[in-house]
Design a protein around this motif. Structure first.
Motif, PDB file in Angstrom:
ATOM      1  N   MET A   8       0.759  -1.140  -0.162  1.00 12.76           N
ATOM      2  CA  MET A   8      -0.118   0.001  -0.026  1.00 12.76           C
ATOM      3  C   MET A   8       0.785   1.297  -0.082  1.00 12.76           C
ATOM      4  SD  MET A   8      -3.284  -0.511   2.464  1.00 12.76           S
ATOM      5  CE  MET A   8      -3.342   0.948   2.629  1.00 12.76           C
ATOM      6  N   THR A   9       0.345   2.354  -0.883  1.00 13.00           N
ATOM      7  CA  THR A   9       1.197   3.456  -0.725  1.00 13.00           C
ATOM      8  C   THR A   9       0.300   4.472  -0.392  1.00 13.00           C
ATOM      9  OG1 THR A   9       0.517   3.390  -3.249  1.00 13.00           O
ATOM     10  CG2 THR A   9       2.875   2.694  -2.823  1.00 13.00           C
ATOM     11  N   CYS A  10      -0.854   4.764  -0.461  1.00 13.56           N
ATOM     12  CA  CYS A  10      -1.479   5.753  -0.204  1.00 13.56           C
ATOM     13  C   CYS A  10      -2.021   5.710   1.061  1.00 13.56           C
ATOM     14  CB  CYS A  10      -2.988   5.885  -0.962  1.00 13.56           C
ATOM     15  SG  CYS A  10      -2.598   5.967  -2.829  1.00 13.56           S
ATOM     16  N   THR A  11      -2.417   6.984   1.745  1.00 15.15           N
ATOM     17  CA  THR A  11      -2.672   6.905   3.159  1.00 15.15           C
ATOM     18  C   THR A  11      -4.430   7.180   3.361  1.00 15.15           C
ATOM     19  OG1 THR A  11      -2.356   9.421   2.882  1.00 15.15           O
ATOM     20  CG2 THR A  11      -0.684   7.825   4.016  1.00 15.15           C
ATOM     21  N   GLU A  12      -5.002   7.838   2.371  1.00 14.74           N
ATOM     22  CA  GLU A  12      -6.429   8.314   2.760  1.00 14.74           C
ATOM     23  C   GLU A  12      -7.166   7.186   1.741  1.00 14.74           C
ATOM     24  OE1 GLU A  12      -9.592  11.597   2.593  1.00 14.74           O
ATOM     25  OE2 GLU A  12      -7.463  12.155   2.341  1.00 14.74           O
ATOM     26  N   ARG A  13      -7.553   6.152   2.320  1.00 13.32           N
ATOM     27  CA  ARG A  13      -8.434   4.976   1.616  1.00 13.32           C
ATOM     28  C   ARG A  13      -9.448   4.454   2.114  1.00 13.32           C
ATOM     29  NH1 ARG A  13      -4.449   1.208  -1.402  1.00 13.32           N
ATOM     30  NH2 ARG A  13      -3.777   2.977  -3.050  1.00 13.32           N
ATOM     31  N   MET A  14     -10.638   5.220   2.033  1.00 16.88           N
ATOM     32  CA  MET A  14     -11.681   4.794   2.584  1.00 16.88           C
ATOM     33  C   MET A  14     -12.477   3.280   2.544  1.00 16.88           C
ATOM     34  SD  MET A  14     -14.542   7.553   1.195  1.00 16.88           S
ATOM     35  CE  MET A  14     -14.350   7.997  -0.503  1.00 16.88           C
ATOM     36  N   LEU A  15     -11.870   2.625   1.400  1.00  8.74           N
ATOM     37  CA  LEU A  15     -12.416   1.284   1.184  1.00  8.74           C
ATOM     38  C   LEU A  15     -11.266   0.274   1.538  1.00  8.74           C
ATOM     39  CD1 LEU A  15     -14.434   1.869  -2.350  1.00  8.74           C
ATOM     40  CD2 LEU A  15     -15.308   1.834   0.104  1.00  8.74           C
ATOM     41  N   ALA A  16     -10.341   0.740   1.994  1.00 12.34           N
ATOM     42  CA  ALA A  16      -9.309  -0.362   2.462  1.00 12.34           C
ATOM     43  C   ALA A  16      -9.810  -1.506   3.466  1.00 12.34           C
ATOM     44  CB  ALA A  16      -8.157   0.543   3.416  1.00 12.34           C
ATOM     45  N   GLY A  17      -9.540  -2.701   3.003  1.00 16.92           N
ATOM     46  CA  GLY A  17     -10.005  -3.719   3.686  1.00 16.92           C
ATOM     47  C   GLY A  17     -11.348  -4.230   2.874  1.00 16.92           C
ATOM     48  N   LYS A  18     -11.807  -3.550   1.923  1.00 17.74           N
ATOM     49  CA  LYS A  18     -13.048  -4.092   1.305  1.00 17.74           C
ATOM     50  C   LYS A  18     -12.540  -4.721   0.106  1.00 17.74           C
ATOM     51  CE  LYS A  18     -15.908  -1.809   3.971  1.00 17.74           C
ATOM     52  NZ  LYS A  18     -16.511  -2.301   5.244  1.00 17.74           N
ATOM     53  N   VAL A  19     -13.589  -5.777  -0.331  1.00 21.13           N
ATOM     54  CA  VAL A  19     -13.124  -6.550  -1.527  1.00 21.13           C
ATOM     55  C   VAL A  19     -14.348  -6.174  -2.434  1.00 21.13           C
ATOM     56  CG1 VAL A  19     -13.211  -8.850  -2.570  1.00 21.13           C
ATOM     57  CG2 VAL A  19     -12.268  -8.248  -0.209  1.00 21.13           C
ATOM     58  N   ALA A  20     -14.005  -5.961  -3.706  1.00 24.43           N
ATOM     59  CA  ALA A  20     -14.972  -5.424  -4.649  1.00 24.43           C
ATOM     60  C   ALA A  20     -14.967  -6.594  -5.915  1.00 24.43           C
ATOM     61  CB  ALA A  20     -14.942  -4.157  -5.207  1.00 24.43           C
ATOM     62  N   VAL A  21     -15.963  -6.792  -6.307  1.00 25.84           N
ATOM     63  CA  VAL A  21     -16.185  -7.509  -7.795  1.00 25.84           C
ATOM     64  C   VAL A  21     -16.918  -6.702  -8.704  1.00 25.84           C
ATOM     65  CG1 VAL A  21     -17.118  -9.492  -8.869  1.00 25.84           C
ATOM     66  CG2 VAL A  21     -16.294  -9.876  -6.698  1.00 25.84           C
ATOM     67  N   VAL A  22     -16.092  -6.410  -9.787  1.00 20.94           N
ATOM     68  CA  VAL A  22     -16.676  -5.433 -10.914  1.00 20.94           C
ATOM     69  C   VAL A  22     -16.825  -6.578 -12.123  1.00 20.94           C
ATOM     70  CG1 VAL A  22     -16.533  -3.319 -12.058  1.00 20.94           C
ATOM     71  CG2 VAL A  22     -15.403  -3.591  -9.821  1.00 20.94           C
ATOM     72  N   THR A  23     -17.990  -6.648 -12.666  1.00 21.69           N
ATOM     73  CA  THR A  23     -18.187  -7.587 -13.819  1.00 21.69           C
ATOM     74  C   THR A  23     -17.907  -6.524 -15.095  1.00 21.69           C
ATOM     75  OG1 THR A  23     -20.671  -6.816 -14.086  1.00 21.69           O
ATOM     76  CG2 THR A  23     -20.156  -8.767 -12.547  1.00 21.69           C
ATOM     77  N   GLY A  24     -17.561  -7.246 -16.041  1.00 23.61           N
ATOM     78  CA  GLY A  24     -17.368  -6.569 -17.367  1.00 23.61           C
ATOM     79  C   GLY A  24     -16.234  -5.367 -17.069  1.00 23.61           C
ATOM     80  N   SER A  25     -15.265  -5.778 -16.623  1.00 29.57           N
ATOM     81  CA  SER A  25     -14.240  -4.862 -16.115  1.00 29.57           C
ATOM     82  C   SER A  25     -12.841  -4.810 -16.757  1.00 29.57           C
ATOM     83  CB  SER A  25     -14.052  -4.669 -14.591  1.00 29.57           C
ATOM     84  OG  SER A  25     -13.820  -6.126 -14.101  1.00 29.57           O
ATOM     85  N   THR A  26     -12.625  -5.600 -17.999  1.00 28.72           N
ATOM     86  CA  THR A  26     -11.661  -5.524 -18.874  1.00 28.72           C
ATOM     87  C   THR A  26     -11.561  -4.339 -19.726  1.00 28.72           C
ATOM     88  OG1 THR A  26     -12.720  -7.023 -20.513  1.00 28.72           O
ATOM     89  CG2 THR A  26     -11.138  -8.118 -18.745  1.00 28.72           C
TER      90      THR A  26
END
Ligand code: NAD
Length: 273
Positions: A8-26
């Motif tokens: 991790m390089t950034c400090t302000e990350r409000m979704l840190a620790g969350k897991v996201a699935v994004v369909t059709g994301s290529t």
């Protein structure tokens, strides 16, 4: 699944620790949303079609740019079992699914009397049923966790219609209805479900329908862009994938917890007509 991990390089990350699935994301909107979710700190599972080497590169670029874990799953979402499998495999890889963005979609432009039946079936399967199957698989564990965010990428065509797009408009109106129902079922369990309704966004999907629209209407490509696509968009500019990604992040952030069951237009004023 291959996992690409970077420190991790950034400090302000409000979704840190969350897991996201994004369909059709290529590509297109899905990839833009995946970038913004990863930038906000979420681990991301990408999905979609495309060249394996290019996708491998996309995953590694995403992980490197944002310092989150990125995995890829090639599920063909026109097949219900594969849509379910996408969620199951994402949970197996990263421990759970907190955020589901149902984005994968296709288009076909044709007058209704000659609209190919197989195109109708394919559009309904991907643009509507896949969102149901993925939501169904993700919803129970979200309920158990007491937190979940489902973001459906509908369209301005989920709110209004255009000629020659019967299947797409039907599927996108369907997604708006699914969104409301899931929002009501999730409301007391910390789960929100919203639809984002973009106007025209410059992506391969738009590029690919210009020639078909030109043929169906008997006009040139330039006329399609000026008089058909941006004719309906009062601000006369295409929406960007970054703007849509930023809205998806907002809906997933603590500030978005009171927003559920909505269909939010991001269309430069199109549906205000
Ligand atoms: P795109 O063609 O750039 O991306 C579509 C994505 O879906 C790609 O990653 C593709 O690989 C994936 N996909 C296609 N078939 C698939 C399948 N069978 N299984 C799994 N993945 C599959 O399109 P886009 O413009 O980024 O559109 C994304 C979403 O946004 C769609 O739901 C579309 O209807 C919606 N939308 C787009 C616009 C626009 O102007 N581009 C406007 C409103 C809504």
């Amino acid at each position: 699944m291959n996992i690409h991990a970077q420190p991790m390089t950034c400090t302000e990350r409000m979704l840190a620790g969350k897991v996201a699935v994004v369909t059709g994301s290529t590509s297109g909107i899905g990839l833009g949303i995946a970038h913004k979710l990863a930038e906000a700190g979420a681990d991301v599972v990408l999905n979609g079609l495309g060249d394996s080497d290019q996708i491998e590169q996309t995953c590694s670029d995403l992980a490197q740019a944002h310092g989150t874990r990125v995995a890829f799953n090639r599920a063909n979402l026109m097949i219900a079992a594969e849509a379910r499998g996408l969620i199951e495999q994402a949970s197996a890889t990263f421990g759970r699914v907190d955020i589901l963005v149902n984005n994968a979609g296709i288009q076909h432009v044709s007058p209704v009397e000659s609209f190919p039946e197989e195109k109708w079936d394919a559009i309904l399967a991907l643009n509507l049923s896949a969102a149901f199957h993925a939501t169904k698989a993700a919803f129970g564990p979200m309920k158990q966790a007491g937190w979940g965010r489902i973001v459906n990428i509908a369209s301005a065509h989920g709110l209004v219609a255009s000629p020659f797009k019967s299947a797409y408009v039907a599927a996108k109106h369907g997604i708006a209805g699914l969104t409301k129902t899931v929002a009501l079922e999730g409301a007391e369990h910390g789960i929100t479900c919203n639809a984002i309704c973009p106007g025209y966004v410059w992506t391969p999907l738009v590029e690919n329908q210009i020639d078909d629209t030109a043929r169906a209407r008997g006009i040139t490509r330039d006329q399609v862009i000026r008089d058909v696509l941006l004719a309906a968009q009062p601000n006369k500019r295409f929406v960007t994938v970054e703007e849509l990604g930023a809205l998806a992040v907002f809906l997933c952030s603590p500030a978005g917890q009171g927003i559920t069951g909505t269909a939010l237009p991001v269309d430069g004023g199109w549906t205000a007509h």
